[in-house]
Enzyme design. Structure first.
Site, short mmCIF file in Angstrom:
data_model
loop_
_atom_site.label_atom_id
_atom_site.label_comp_id
_atom_site.label_asym_id
_atom_site.label_seq_id
_atom_site.Cartn_x
_atom_site.Cartn_y
_atom_site.Cartn_z
N HIS A 124 0.83 -1.21 0.00
CA HIS A 124 0.00 0.00 0.00
C HIS A 124 0.86 1.26 0.00
CE1 HIS A 124 0.44 0.91 4.39
NE2 HIS A 124 0.38 -0.40 4.56
N ASP B 152 -0.50 4.29 0.66
CA ASP B 152 -1.01 5.27 1.62
C ASP B 152 -0.28 5.14 2.96
OD1 ASP B 152 -2.54 2.75 1.65
OD2 ASP B 152 -3.61 3.62 3.34
N ASP C 78 6.26 1.17 6.73
CA ASP C 78 4.86 0.80 6.46
C ASP C 78 4.29 1.70 5.37
OD1 ASP C 78 2.37 -0.40 6.80
OD2 ASP C 78 1.79 0.95 8.42
N GLU D 205 -5.29 1.16 2.28
CA GLU D 205 -5.14 0.01 3.19
C GLU D 205 -5.33 0.41 4.64
OE1 GLU D 205 -3.20 -2.87 5.87
OE2 GLU D 205 -2.75 -0.74 5.59
N GLU D 206 -4.81 1.57 5.01
CA GLU D 206 -4.84 1.98 6.41
C GLU D 206 -6.27 2.21 6.92
OE1 GLU D 206 -2.48 1.79 8.34
OE2 GLU D 206 -0.59 2.09 7.31
N GLU E 6 3.97 -6.45 4.22
CA GLU E 6 3.92 -5.84 5.55
C GLU E 6 5.26 -6.03 6.27
OE1 GLU E 6 1.72 -4.02 6.91
OE2 GLU E 6 -0.16 -4.37 5.82
N HIS F 110 3.27 3.93 12.22
CA HIS F 110 2.28 4.81 12.87
C HIS F 110 2.87 5.60 14.04
CE1 HIS F 110 -1.35 2.12 11.42
NE2 HIS F 110 -0.37 2.19 10.52
#
Length: 423
Positions: A102, A104, A135, A169-170, A193, A393
């Protein structure tokens, strides 16, 4: 542990570390948060074309996609591009391998907590810093670098290597769902991932929930004339913590034995009241509920709701004004692929050949797009990638440069073995 063949050695030597880091820097500089991924997707598409991939770029029809029963999003999705690059087809009959990642990223948050600018790639002696390095823009660059190495080494695959750069995705997986709906499938998939090189053929699920606990407003000086929903929430909190403990006490799945709390129940956002000197009229808590692979989702929800209902029977106010449980926002199903599936075994063998040690097989406790590839695409899928998910994150997100190089080599070797080489 098998050794690399001469052809595999040639491809591994073709990995261009400088090009990988340069491209990653370009992607990090594009803040591809929700609904703003298009510039990053356009850059991905241009790079796919530059390394010889047949590239499909399309505007996602969200009005249509939202009608799909598997659609789930925490934000109002209304625009975005799908991007898929595939190695040119040969006359061979090899398999198709998907590398899904992903584009995003989550917002940077409070900038003062960052030592390094979040949207600028910063390097020290061993790490690369920036939002998305772990990520998972770093891993997406590994996928593209693997395709570049195969191309630069002059190797044609008997099957096809397909790189899926997805959005959303998030907040629920809309990009991967749209990619499946577009018709992009394969014989196996690796979702990139940050697993720290653990080969993960299973992932936990996560269901988003909201509980609203009613109260009764009153002037703060006459608190006893109101009903405080915070006080009413405390036994609900305790009962749900007990439910979490019971669900994690005796995990039989060997892929999750290493985790003390693989299926966590987290109450991440809580709000109550409108004024400091007023008893709150209600309390609202939102969180995520961990789901085990192979677990019946309806039964898991029923157990959650029963725990809340048990508190209601013990409290007169709540019995007359019951809390409301809602399942809203992202609903990540759990997923599993058989450990004997070729995508698991070929990837594991490639890790062993490149790193010279047998990889760990494990389950990941976080939700991902794996569930969509498995349940909607019917594609055997595994999670695997460089970096530590705990870096995601958070401020100063980072990944080791050496891990990106190793991951690129592993993905290239996996593609050669899974797809086969054209003769």
């Amino acid at each position: 542990m098998g050794e690399l063949s001469a052809l595999e050695e040639r491809v591994v030597r073709a990995v261009d570390m400088e090009a990988l880091v340069t491209f990653l820097g370009e992607l990090i500089a594009i803040p591809s948060v929700a609904n703003e991924e298009t510039p990053a997707q356009e850059r991905m598409a241009a790079e796919m074309r530059a390394v010889g991939l047949d590239t499909d770029v399309w505007e996602i029809d969200f009005a249509r996609l939202k009608q799909h029963p598997a659609y789930s999003a925490d934000v109002d999705r209304h625009r975005g591009l799908g991007v898929v690059g595939t190695t040119p087809r040969t006359t061979g009959d090899g398999r198709t391998l998907i590398l899904n990642g992903h584009i995003d990223v989550v917002p940077a948050g409070v900038l003062d907590r960052w030592t390094h600018p979040p949207f600028e790639l910063t390097a020290d002696t061993s790490r690369l810093y920036g939002r998305g390095t772990a990520d998972m823009k770093g891993a997406l660059c590994c996928a593209l670098s693997a395709a570049r190495a195969i191309h630069d080494a002059g190797v044609r695959l008997a099957g096809a290597l397909q790189i899926q750069s997805v959005i959303g995705e998030e907040d629920g997986g809309s990009g991967t769902l749209a990619t499946i709906q577009r018709g992009h499938t394969g014989d196996g998939a690796i979702v990139l991932e940050p697993t720290g090189f653990v080969v993960a053929p299973a992932q936990a699920g996560a269901l988003s929930f909201r509980i609203t606990v009613p109260g009764l407003a009153a002037h703060g000086a006459f608190r006893e004339e109101g009903v405080d929903p915070v006080e009413k929430f405390i036994p609900i909190f305790q009962r749900l913590r007990a439910l979490e403990a019971a669900r994690n006490e005796a995990v039989a799945d060997p892929l999750f034995h290493a985790d003390a709390l693989p299926f966590a129940l987290t109450m991440g956002r809580l709000a109550a009241g409108i004024w400091p000197s007023t008893v709150a009229e209600r309390l609202v808590v939102e969180g995520r509920y961990g789901i085990a692979p192979d677990e019946d989702v309806a039964e898991a929800r029923a157990a959650f709701e029963a725990s809340v209902a048990a508190v209601v029977t013990e409290d007169r106010w709540l019995a007359e004004h019951p809390p409301v449980v809602e399942w809203r926002g992202a609903q990540f199903e759990a997923a599993r692929t058989k450990v004997g599936d070729p995508v698991v075994t070929v990837l594991s063998d490639a890790v062993a050949s490149v790193l010279a040690h047998t990889p760990t097989l494990g389950g990941m406790r976080f939700g991902s797009d794996m569930r969509l590839l498995v349940h909607q695409g019917r594609i055997p899928t595994v999670l695997f990638g460089p970096g530590d998910v705990r870096e995601a994150h958070r401020p100063n997100e980072s990944v080791f440069l050496d891990e990106l190089i190793k991951a690129t080599k592993i993905l290239a070797v996996t593609a050669l073995r899974f797809c086969g080489v054209a003769r």
